[in-house]
Structures are given as C-alpha cells and as structure tokens.
Design an enzyme around this catalytic site. Structure first.
Site, PDB file in Angstrom:
ATOM      1  CG  PHE A   1      -1.734  -1.199   1.609  1.00  3.01           C
ATOM      2  CD1 PHE A   1      -2.766  -1.000   1.046  1.00  3.01           C
ATOM      3  CD2 PHE A   1      -1.475  -2.238   2.179  1.00  3.01           C
ATOM      4  CE1 PHE A   1      -3.928  -2.061   1.460  1.00  3.01           C
ATOM      5  CE2 PHE A   1      -2.454  -3.183   2.499  1.00  3.01           C
ATOM      6  CZ  PHE A   1      -3.747  -3.195   2.048  1.00  3.01           C
ATOM      7  CG  ASP A   2       1.287   5.930  -1.806  1.00  3.58           C
ATOM      8  OD1 ASP A   2       2.524   6.425  -0.693  1.00  3.58           O
ATOM      9  OD2 ASP A   2       0.582   6.858  -2.126  1.00  3.58           O
TER      10      ASP A   2
END
Length: 297
Positions: free
Chosen positions: A161-162
C-alpha cells in the site's frame, strides 16, 4: 436453510477484466458490438483466457480458505451471462472456487456492491471505481491493464500500500502541493501524536489485519505479508506509527523512501498487487498495480 452471512468474511469483488486478460476481447466488443462479441465468446468458449493483473491476488486470497472460510470472491461483470461462459469455464480450469457472480449485459454492476457487503472492489473501469469510492464509500481501485506476470505459485500473499491518499487521507499531500515540503514536514511534526484520517483503502487494511490476527491466534504460519511503501521521509514517520497504534493494526514492512521512485522497491517486495493513488507510480511493466481514486478530487 439459513442464509449465508457475508459479514463474517472478507468480500472482494473483481471484474472479469481484472481477473483475466480481456483487453483484446474488449477492443473486439467496442469495434463489433454486443451481438458479434457474444457469438465470438460462444465460438471460443473452450479456449481459456490468460491470467489478468488481479489473477495472482485472487488465487492467493482463495487459498486462505484452506481450513476455514475467510474470503469470498465475487465476479461482477458487464458481460451477458451467455458471453460470460468463457470466463466461467476458465475459472473452472484454474480451480478458482468462486460461488457468486453478476452478469449485467452492459448495465452498471456497482449497485450490487453494498448488497454483497464488499470490502474491496477491483475493476478496469475507472468510472465504476470512482463511483464506488466517492458515492458508496466502498474501498475500490482501478486495475492498470498490462500484461500480467506469470502465475505465481508461491503461497505467500503480498500486498503493498501507498500511504497518503490510499490508507491515509490525502490531507498531507494537499499541504505539500500547496505549500511545499518544509510546510508539510512542520505540519506532520505538530500533529505527530494525532492519528491520520482514514483513506479509501483503510477498511480493507483493517480486514486484512484481522485475517492475519486469526492465523497468529491459532498459532498457524501467516500466509499474508503487507507493506507500506510511501514517499514520506524520516521527518514524517512518527504520525504513521501513532496512527497504526490508534487503529490497532500493523504492517509487516514499512518503507519510507523520501520521494524515491517506488517501482524497484515494489518489485523487491514481490507484491502481488500495489495500491497507489498516482498512476505515474504504477508505470513499471512488472508492477501489478491498482490506482485508488481520491475521496475528494
């Protein structure tokens, strides 16, 4: 017979274009129309599709059900039920245990997301994804169409995930865009003990964290590895840690890259999928990516 309760499992809805490589078929549909497309799919119904960008992710999610039902995958497709016969046959060949599906003959499938209690919606159609996130508050991401990586038989599910704009809100990004790096560093320093507002995929991270906890509580090896891969630097880490503590969730790996290109790090993590809110971060041909729309564009 009692109804099946979807609220007790992770529900992932996937379009057929995300699960399988249907880009050539989509171009044929746009050029020839529904009737010709339907005829073509019936003629080729015994020719399986190649895996799509979300295939490895879906396959590994379903493998989590080995000893107990933890995940339910739903196919949401704008194909007609006749045109979808080839997709269904391919799923049988690939031994994907998908019990539920919708075939809408070109109509919007997003209206069924809440009824299915969807925790994550993956689609190649950007408009459907935007509607899911902004109007229905359902975690969703647009699959970036590209040639899928070879089928990965490694049983470990790896999800990256960013941070800002994905599991956190885009608040800090907005300050950076308006006032620059020093301003956002100062803002984060002042708020380092305050949890960040949730972003579009926070709910999905919560559900994944619960599944990880299930394996750990049962003293089983956890088949899920999560990573935060963010452009934040050392000046902006404290608030992330405070946020995870407040949410009572954790990621297995956290990479604070100080605005380096994320592609090589996503590849090194060997992500089955990487969620980011900026398409330019998903350009690498070997990064299986999904773009998350902003909650408030």
């Amino acid at each position: 017979m009692p109804f099946y309760d979807l609220s007790n499992v992770l529900v992932v809805a996937v379009s057929s274009r995300a699960l399988y490589d249907l880009e050539e078929e989509h171009r044929y549909y746009e050029a020839q129309g529904e009737e010709k497309y339907r005829e073509r799919q019936m003629e080729l119904r015994d020719r399986p599709f190649k895996p799509g960008v979300a295939f490895n992710l879906v396959r590994k999610l379903l493998r989590l059900n080995k000893n107990e039902k933890l995940v339910d995958v739903v196919i949401l497709s704008q194909n007609s039920v006749e045109s979808g016969v080839r997709v269904r046959k391919t799923m049988e060949i690939d031994e994907l245990e998908v019990d539920r599906s919708v075939w809408s003959s070109g109509r919007d499938v997003g209206k069924y997301l809440k009824a299915f209690k969807v925790d994550l919606f993956l689609s190649a159609d950007g408009e459907s994804v935007n509607t899911a996130v902004r109007e229905q508050n359902i975690p969703a991401a647009k699959i970036i169409p590209k040639k899928a990586l070879p089928v990965n038989d490694d049983s470990q599910l790896r999800i990256a995930f960013d941070g800002d704009g994905v599991i956190f809100s885009s608040q800090s990004d907005e300050i950076y865009n308006r006032e620059g790096l020093n301003a956002v560093r100062e803002y984060e320093k002042l708020n380092r003990q305050n949890e960040l507002p949730t972003g579009p995929l926070a709910k999905f991270l919560f559900r994944m964290s619960k599944i990880q906890a299930f394996f750990k509580q049962n003293q089983q090896p956890c088949p899920i590895t999560t990573a935060l891969i963010t452009a934040r630097d050392k000046h902006m880490t404290d608030r992330v840690l405070a946020t995870f503590q407040a949410w009572d969730v954790a990621v297995d790996e956290a990479l604070f890259l100080g605005n380096l290109d994320k592609s090589d790090f996503v590849l090194a993590f060997d992500a089955d999928i990487f969620f980011d809110d900026k398409p330019e971060n998903l350009h690498h041909s070997s990064v299986q990516g999904a773009c998350v729309p902003l909650l408030n564009p």
